[in-house]
Design a protein around this motif. Sequence first.
Motif, PDB file in Angstrom:
ATOM      1  N   GLY A 294       1.032   4.430  -3.451  1.00  0.00           N
ATOM      2  CA  GLY A 294       1.776   3.726  -2.426  1.00  0.00           C
ATOM      3  C   GLY A 294       2.563   4.691  -1.563  1.00  0.00           C
ATOM      4  N   GLN A 295       2.614   4.408  -0.256  1.00  0.00           N
ATOM      5  CA  GLN A 295       3.309   5.259   0.698  1.00  0.00           C
ATOM      6  C   GLN A 295       4.542   4.553   1.231  1.00  0.00           C
ATOM      7  OE1 GLN A 295       3.822   7.998   2.136  1.00  0.00           O
ATOM      8  NE2 GLN A 295       4.656   7.486   4.135  1.00  0.00           N
TER       9      GLN A 295
ATOM     10  N   ARG B 231      -3.761   1.595  -7.062  1.00  0.00           N
ATOM     11  CA  ARG B 231      -2.469   2.249  -6.882  1.00  0.00           C
ATOM     12  C   ARG B 231      -1.841   2.539  -8.233  1.00  0.00           C
ATOM     13  NH1 ARG B 231       1.818   1.667  -9.207  1.00  0.00           N
ATOM     14  NH2 ARG B 231       3.858   1.721  -8.291  1.00  0.00           N
TER      15      ARG B 231
ATOM     16  N   SER C 151       3.730   5.563  -6.636  1.00  0.00           N
ATOM     17  CA  SER C 151       4.088   5.493  -5.220  1.00  0.00           C
ATOM     18  C   SER C 151       5.318   6.348  -4.949  1.00  0.00           C
ATOM     19  CB  SER C 151       4.372   4.041  -4.809  1.00  0.00           C
ATOM     20  OG  SER C 151       5.399   3.500  -5.620  1.00  0.00           O
TER      21      SER C 151
ATOM     22  N   ASP D 123       6.443   0.498  -2.582  1.00  0.00           N
ATOM     23  CA  ASP D 123       5.759   0.497  -3.867  1.00  0.00           C
ATOM     24  C   ASP D 123       4.283   0.131  -3.777  1.00  0.00           C
ATOM     25  OD1 ASP D 123       6.048   0.920  -6.712  1.00  0.00           O
ATOM     26  OD2 ASP D 123       5.714  -1.221  -6.940  1.00  0.00           O
TER      27      ASP D 123
ATOM     28  N   GLN E 158      -5.409   1.244   0.331  1.00  0.00           N
ATOM     29  CA  GLN E 158      -5.435   0.694  -1.023  1.00  0.00           C
ATOM     30  C   GLN E 158      -6.582  -0.308  -1.159  1.00  0.00           C
ATOM     31  OE1 GLN E 158      -2.736   1.935  -2.931  1.00  0.00           O
ATOM     32  NE2 GLN E 158      -1.998   2.962  -1.093  1.00  0.00           N
TER      33      GLN E 158
END
Length: 357
Positions: free
Chosen positions: A234-235, A247, A250, A238, A221
């Motif tokens: 987002g992984q 971003r 997510s 969030d 990010q």
Amino acid sequence: MKFKSLLTTATIALGLATGAVAQDKTKVGFVYVGPVGDGGWTYEHNKGRLAVEEHFGDKVETVFVESVPEGPDAERVMTQMALDGADLIFTTSFGYMDPTINVAKKFPDVKFEHATGYKTADNVSVYSARFYEGRAVQGHIAGKMTKSNTIGYIGSYPIPEVIRGINSAYIHAKKVNPDVEFKIVWAYTWFDPAKEADAATVLIEQGADVILQHTDSTAPQAAAQEAGNVITFGQASDMGEYAPMPRVSSIIDNWAPYYIARVQAVADGTWSTANTWDGIGPGMVEIGEISDAVPADVKEEALALKAALADGSYHAFTGPLKKQDGSDWLADGETADDGTLAGMNFYVEGLEGEIPQ
């Protein structure tokens, strides 16, 4: 003397009562592959642990060890937790699978729950989330928003869980943008900010203006933010501190309800081996807020896709689909079975490059 005798009797009774309470307390251990503050995978598992503490109060004691490498060290940590009296141990990374099985054999009275694996035993359950459903939503947004038609994907390890995600994102990006192509960089880590940042930079230098990741830190990010005009997702958590750009949405892993239910089952004596694989519908996979950087019509489409995945009216892997080598996989309207998805070791048609062995 009589008073002393009564006092002693009362003290013994109190001690016995206290011992009974202590014995009734359920001790739960968590083994984490990354740090609890990383804002990704481990962060969300730890939120689940904290939810267990809040739900059960003093009826439960939780312990955890963070940043445990996959391999022999994991086995040592699990063994120590069992020796320290854990009734239930959650092992939260794919590479903990064999260590979990090995330790479970030594402690048949301890219950084990392994995340994202497939090996079970009388005292070992497995659980995972259908992250590929979230990847479908991300792929749709990515395909609509890319201007370069190049989407970068940071893979952790070439295991079925990650391959499913790449395929799902690609299928749904390609549906809305036939000109899209994916570039994949394998980081060979779950959590390493330096490697993840380097991977993101390489992809951006190759023309990617969208970065997806199956690694756990926020470094991609930050790299995208520095590059400018690159969007990310987002992984596992969030990562909303990077919203509204780069971003734009997510995937959020919500483990709390599962953890609470399984701890309750141990406390009740009703725990049994299970294989749980839930998605958007049951709430194990959540889609983070879609930011205003996403056009309103694209956001509406993404939310409609999310709803269809949630109610089961649409499956993320629906034919016609071919494998990368051009062979038929799914006929028109046919959906993938869980067995194939669980062991997925191939790319779908259109993806370039080979899956590392």
